[in-house]
Enzyme design. Sequence first.
Site, PDB file in Angstrom:
ATOM      1  N   ASP A   1       0.820  -1.209   0.000  1.00 30.05           N
ATOM      2  CA  ASP A   1       0.000   0.000   0.000  1.00 30.05           C
ATOM      3  C   ASP A   1       0.857   1.263   0.000  1.00 30.05           C
ATOM      4  OD1 ASP A   1       0.937  -0.028   2.611  1.00 30.05           O
ATOM      5  OD2 ASP A   1      -1.020   0.286   3.541  1.00 30.05           O
ATOM      6  N   SER A   2       2.179   1.120   0.120  1.00 32.31           N
ATOM      7  CA  SER A   2       3.057   2.281   0.001  1.00 32.31           C
ATOM      8  C   SER A   2       3.051   2.864  -1.410  1.00 32.31           C
ATOM      9  CB  SER A   2       4.491   1.934   0.422  1.00 32.31           C
ATOM     10  OG  SER A   2       4.998   0.867  -0.354  1.00 32.31           O
TER      11      SER A   2
ATOM     12  N   LYS B   1      -1.912  -9.444   3.681  1.00 28.49           N
ATOM     13  CA  LYS B   1      -1.178  -8.939   4.844  1.00 28.49           C
ATOM     14  C   LYS B   1      -2.039  -7.933   5.592  1.00 28.49           C
ATOM     15  CE  LYS B   1       2.058  -5.738   4.685  1.00 28.49           C
ATOM     16  NZ  LYS B   1       1.630  -4.740   5.703  1.00 28.49           N
TER      17      LYS B   1
ATOM     18  N   GLU C   1       8.471  -4.891  11.204  1.00 25.07           N
ATOM     19  CA  GLU C   1       9.008  -3.631  10.705  1.00 25.07           C
ATOM     20  C   GLU C   1       9.536  -2.764  11.841  1.00 25.07           C
ATOM     21  OE1 GLU C   1       7.988   0.163   7.781  1.00 25.07           O
ATOM     22  OE2 GLU C   1       6.538  -1.462   8.002  1.00 25.07           O
TER      23      GLU C   1
END
Length: 332
Positions: free
Chosen positions: A62-63, A143, A209
């Site tokens: 989604d980045s 995810k 992350e």
Amino acid sequence: MEQIMSQNLFGFLAEQAKEHQEVPRLKINLYRNYEVSAVAKAAMQLLGEGLPCRVECVMISDSYLMTHLGRTSTTLETKSDQDEFFQIMKGLTKEVSEAVLAGFPANIRPFVLADMPDGSTANAETAIENAAQMLAVGADAVKLEIFSNDRFDIVHALTEAGIPVISHLGYTPQNGENRSVGNSTDEAFELFAKARLARDAGSKGLVLERVNELVNQCLCRPSLHGVPSYSIFSGQADWGGQSLNVWDSIMKPDFKSQFFPDTATKTRADFPECYTEEALFASMYELMRQSIETSYPRSPVSKLLQSDLRQIICANPWREAAPASKARLRAA
């Protein structure tokens, strides 16, 4: 003396890693079909040169909001924006899935992971409906960012519906404070507990992350009761998979950082002219080679107190092997 103890503890982890040697596992975050082609060509060249290159997963991230669309975050304020971007992500997932089938030989083909964007998993019913659409266009799994404990119920609901889920822990860009995680004993053990809850809710794996490197390595340590993991901006993963981003391999961030790839030489002002399949092949070939040879990522300086190191490294993050009940998940 404390510095020697720290080195000895990391040495212990390194020795354990040698006993469980395997081909390095790579997860590649990307967005478009020509990016897939560049990665596939880089992987096959590395294999042809005798390097153990294993692209295990490609994820449509989604980045895309921040990279190709120029937004400042992956958070979407309105439902109309959320619905519109979900349709974009679904289209990208279809495009990438088809490119993976065309670009990778069957014997080294990675699985396709669809990142569920902001708002697309607000509740169990919505999550199941939207995740099923991702699978229908070619994703093998989805995810989910875990930024609150009620998200484990969503993971459980998706699992019960037969949808494979990977849970994203640590820093969660959709709804999380912009900082690293696991820099104290309390935070480390809280992250271990969340990893167990994700496993017990049915997660097939984790994305970790901006997690303290030592804590990351403990979660990646081989365990009969654990799940596979992919690490990003969390130092060396050792037994875990390493996440790499195609965009980051060529585009410098607009801030100073020693942890982004040194393959990145272009700025947003150079986009899209610099962002070609040929240029991406060259940058990803080099970044994947560095990752396989463990010169990337760089290890950050640990913020953990020396007195906390032994307690963390001696812990078994997965020691609660029994599946958690839905009631327990809600109460956590």
